[in-house]
Design a protein around this motif. Structure first.
Motif, mmCIF file in Angstrom:
data_model
loop_
_atom_site.group_PDB
_atom_site.id
_atom_site.type_symbol
_atom_site.label_atom_id
_atom_site.label_comp_id
_atom_site.label_asym_id
_atom_site.label_seq_id
_atom_site.Cartn_x
_atom_site.Cartn_y
_atom_site.Cartn_z
ATOM 1 N N HIS A 87 -66.993 -44.501 39.057
ATOM 2 C CA HIS A 87 -66.535 -44.620 37.486
ATOM 3 C C HIS A 87 -67.454 -44.402 36.602
ATOM 4 C CE1 HIS A 87 -68.139 -48.708 38.115
ATOM 5 N NE2 HIS A 87 -68.217 -48.549 36.644
ATOM 6 N N PHE A 88 -68.826 -44.811 36.701
ATOM 7 C CA PHE A 88 -69.909 -44.675 35.709
ATOM 8 C C PHE A 88 -70.267 -43.083 35.836
ATOM 9 C CE2 PHE A 88 -71.708 -46.719 39.774
ATOM 10 C CZ PHE A 88 -72.436 -45.710 40.212
ATOM 11 N N LEU B 208 -68.342 -40.609 27.611
ATOM 12 C CA LEU B 208 -67.373 -41.854 26.955
ATOM 13 C C LEU B 208 -67.884 -43.208 27.266
ATOM 14 C CD1 LEU B 208 -63.927 -40.216 27.206
ATOM 15 C CD2 LEU B 208 -65.540 -40.206 25.274
ATOM 16 N N MET B 209 -68.708 -43.235 28.262
ATOM 17 C CA MET B 209 -69.425 -44.487 28.985
ATOM 18 C C MET B 209 -70.958 -44.286 28.683
ATOM 19 S SD MET B 209 -68.363 -45.997 32.601
ATOM 20 C CE MET B 209 -66.738 -46.390 32.340
ATOM 21 N N ASP B 210 -71.315 -45.321 28.024
ATOM 22 C CA ASP B 210 -72.934 -45.166 27.682
ATOM 23 C C ASP B 210 -73.742 -46.748 27.805
ATOM 24 O OD1 ASP B 210 -75.407 -44.877 26.282
ATOM 25 O OD2 ASP B 210 -74.920 -43.693 24.708
ATOM 26 N N PHE B 211 -74.284 -46.769 28.712
ATOM 27 C CA PHE B 211 -75.018 -47.834 29.372
ATOM 28 C C PHE B 211 -76.432 -47.811 28.632
ATOM 29 C CE2 PHE B 211 -72.101 -47.203 32.837
ATOM 30 C CZ PHE B 211 -71.474 -48.331 33.016
ATOM 31 N N LEU C 249 -68.298 -48.111 25.318
ATOM 32 C CA LEU C 249 -67.207 -47.260 25.571
ATOM 33 C C LEU C 249 -66.931 -46.521 24.475
ATOM 34 C CD1 LEU C 249 -64.675 -49.312 28.026
ATOM 35 C CD2 LEU C 249 -66.439 -47.768 28.720
ATOM 36 N N LYS C 250 -66.553 -45.391 24.328
ATOM 37 C CA LYS C 250 -66.306 -44.549 23.550
ATOM 38 C C LYS C 250 -64.830 -43.593 23.429
ATOM 39 C CE LYS C 250 -71.047 -43.485 22.858
ATOM 40 N NZ LYS C 250 -71.855 -42.194 22.531
ATOM 41 N N GLY C 251 -64.432 -43.367 22.401
ATOM 42 C CA GLY C 251 -63.174 -42.327 22.342
ATOM 43 C C GLY C 251 -62.175 -42.834 23.302
ATOM 44 N N GLY D 195 -73.090 -49.644 36.790
ATOM 45 C CA GLY D 195 -71.505 -49.487 36.207
ATOM 46 C C GLY D 195 -71.146 -50.734 35.729
ATOM 47 N N MET D 196 -69.790 -50.731 35.437
ATOM 48 C CA MET D 196 -69.283 -51.924 34.661
ATOM 49 C C MET D 196 -68.652 -52.703 35.457
ATOM 50 S SD MET D 196 -66.669 -49.773 32.177
ATOM 51 C CE MET D 196 -65.705 -51.311 31.512
#
Length: 415
Positions: A135-136, A144-147, A161-163, A267-268
RNA sequence: GGACAGGUGGCGGAGUGGUCGAUCGCGUCGGUCUCGAAAACCGAAGUAGGUGCAAGCCUACCGUGGGUUCGAAUCCCACCCUGUCCGCCA
C-alpha cells in the motif's frame, strides 16, 4: 475485575482459569488478604456500633438534662478503640484483583500464542497479483501518501494522506458508519476522545496498560472508542435490556505502541493515530454469546462488501486480550504484503468490565452485572490498506469498490 | 480565568447538629375494583459491605476527600462537577 466471592467459593477453578493464561495460582494470596480484610471490617464495625449506641444514649441524657450521665458516657466513648485499617486491606485486594485478566470462556482453545488460533471461516481465496505492490508503494507512487511529511510534523508512525486517498479514508469511515447504524441498528454516538482515569479503568486500560496510552494533562486519549462507548453505562442501573444496547462511533484512536518498536514500521499498518468504527453492545448475561456472533457478522459484512478476502480466527487462550473472555479476530489478505493481517477484533468481555465500572440492570429483586462486548466494525486505516492492495491495478491505479463510489464520486484513483 | 448559585434515592424536590437512609410528588412494582384497561384506593420498593442455615442483625453511603464533635445530609477546609453572568476564544 474479579468477584471475590467467586474466588472464595471456587479457588481451584479460579487458579485453573489463570493457568490457561499461563499465570501462576493466585487464590491463596488473595484469600489471605481477604481474610485480613474481613477481620478488620468486623473489628471496626463492632467498635462503630458501640460508639453509635453510646452517642444515642448521650443525646438522650442531654435531652433529659442529665449532664452527669452524659459526661460519664462521653468518657466511655473516649476510651473506645477507633482503629480501622480495613481500607488498607481493601486497597490491597483491589490492587491484586484489578491487575488480573478475565477468565476465559470454555469454548476458547488452549494455546500460548497466535500460532494456536483457530480458523473458523474463510471468505475468498488469497489472490496472487503479478508484481503486487504494498500500500505504501502504491500510495507514494500516486503522490497521495506522505510519510516524510508526517515525520516532520509529528514523528514516526504517522501519515499524511492527500487528495483521493484522504477522501477514500473519509468514504470508508462514512460508509461503515452508515452501514452499522442504518442496516445493523447501532446507535451512532459522538463521544469524547479524551477520558479520565476512572473511565480508562472501567474498560481495563488502567492500571496495567497505562504505557500504551497517550496522556494529555490528567486525561487519556482514547485508544479505541470502546472506552467511552462501553463506559456510557458505567455506574448505572439500567432497565433490563431485553434487546441489547448497541452503540457505534467513528473516532480517531491513539496508541503509544510502546513495546512494538521495530514492528510494522513501514507503511500505515501500525500508527499512533488511526480512524476506527467501533461497535459496542450491552447485554444480559444470557444474550452475550449470540450477540458476539451477530456483532462479528456485522464486521464481516463490511469486509465482504469491500470485496476483500478475509477469515475469522478464534483466538486461543494465550492470545486473548486482558478484558476479554472470548475474541474473534478478522484478518484480511493483503496481496501486496502476501500476509493475513488483523482488521477487526470482536470480544465478549462477559461481566469483567461491568464489574470494574459498576454497570448493572435490575431483574426482579436482583441487580445483575451486564455483559459488555466490543468489536471493530472495522478499522478504517487498515481497511484503506486492504482496499488499495486488493484492488490495485497493473498501472498503479486503485479500483474503488461499488459501495464507496457514491462517497468518492469516482470508480478509480489514478495519478 | 473571575463572580455568584447549586450538587440529596430512577426523576423532581424538602430537610441546617441527635433514632434521617432521609418528608413529599412523579415514575416503577404488587393488590383491590373492572369483561379488560384507565382512574381511584391500599401496599411494596435504595446501593454496597460484614455476619448468620435462615428470619434477621450490624456498618457505610445525601458530589469527592479531609476536619470539628460523643454524634454530621446539616458546621469548617480543599477539590471536582453543573448552572448563570463577565472575560477570552474555535
Amino acid at each position: 475485575m474479579h468477584d471475590i466471592r467467586f474466588i472464595r467459593a471456587n479457588p481451584e477453578a479460579f487458579d485453573q482459569g489463570l493457568a490457561r493464561r499461563s499465570m501462576s495460582a493466585q487464590s491463596g494470596a488473595i484469600l489471605t488478604i481477604d481474610a485480613a480484610r474481613r477481620d478488620a471490617i468486623q473489628r471496626a464495625e463492632a467498635a462503630q456500633s458501640r460508639r453509635n449506641e453510646l452517642s444515642r444514649a448521650i443525646g438522650m441524657a442531654m435531652k433529659q438534662g442529665q449532664a452527669d450521665e452524659a459526661a460519664r458516657l462521653k468518657a466511655e466513648v473516649a476510651g473506645l478503640s477507633t482503629v480501622d485499617d480495613s481500607a488498607q486491606h481493601q486497597a490491597a485486594l483491589d490492587a491484586v484483583l484489578s491487575a488480573l485478566p478475565n477468565l476465559l470462556d470454555p469454548s476458547v482453545p488452549d494455546g500460548a500464542d497466535e500460532t494456536a488460533n483457530v480458523v473458523q471461516h474463510q471468505h475468498g481465496t488469497p489472490a496472487t497479483i503479478p508484481d503486487a505492490r504494498q500500500h505504501f508503494e502504491l500510495g507514494e507512487a500516486l503522490g497521495l501518501m506522505d510519510f516524510e511529511a508526517a515525520a516532520r510534523l509529528a514523528g514516526s508512525r504517522f501519515v499524511v494522506l492527500k487528495g483521493a486517498l484522504a477522501r477514500l479514508e473519509r468514504a470508508l469511515g462514512q460508509w461503515m458508519l452508515n452501514t452499522q447504524t442504518i442496516q445493523n441498528g447501532y446507535t451512532e454516538v459522538a463521544p469524547p476522545y479524551l477520558v479520565n482515569a476512572t473511565t480508562a479503568f472501567g474498560t481495563g486500560q488502567l492500571p496495567k496498560f497505562e504505557e500504551d496510552l497517550f496522556k494529555a494533562g490528567d486525561k487519556y486519549l482514547i485508544p479505541t472508542a470502546e472506552v467511552p462507548l462501553t463506559n456510557l453505562v458505567a455506574d448505572h442501573i439500567i432497565p433490563e435490556p431485553s434487546e441489547p444496547l448497541r452503540f457505534t462511533a467513528l473516532t480517531p484512536c491513539f496508541r503509544s505502541e510502546a513495546g512494538s518498536a521495530g514492528r510494522d514500521t513501514r507503511g500505515m499498518l501500525r500508527q499512533h493515530q488511526f480512524q476506527k468504527v467501533e461497535l459496542v453492545s450491552i447485554t444480559r448475561p444470557e444474550d452475550s454469546a449470540a450477540e458476539h456472533e451477530r456483532m462479528t457478522r456485522c464486521a464481516e459484512a463490511i469486509l465482504t462488501e469491500l470485496g476483500l478476502t478475509w477469515r475469522r480466527m478464534l483466538l486461543c487462550a494465550g492470545d486473548t486480550g486482558f478484558a476479554s473472555a472470548k475474541t474473534y479476530d478478522l484478518e484480511v489478505w493483503l496481496p501486496g504484503q502476501q500476509a493475513w493481517r488483523e482488521i477487526s477484533s470482536c470480544s465478549n468481555c462477559h461481566d469483567f468490565q461491568a464489574r470494574r465500572m459498576n454497570a448493572r440492570f435490575k431483574r426482579n429483586k436482583d441487580t445483575v452485572f451486564v455483559h459488555t462486548l466490543n468489536g471493530s466494525g472495522v478499522a478504517v486505516g487498515r481497511a484503506l490498506i486492504a482496499v488499495m492492495e486488493t484492488h490495485q491495478q497493473s498501472d498503479g491505479s486503485i479500483a474503488i469498490p461499488a459501495v464507496l463510489q457514491p462517497f468518492m464520486g469516482t470508480d478509480r484513483i489514478t495519478r
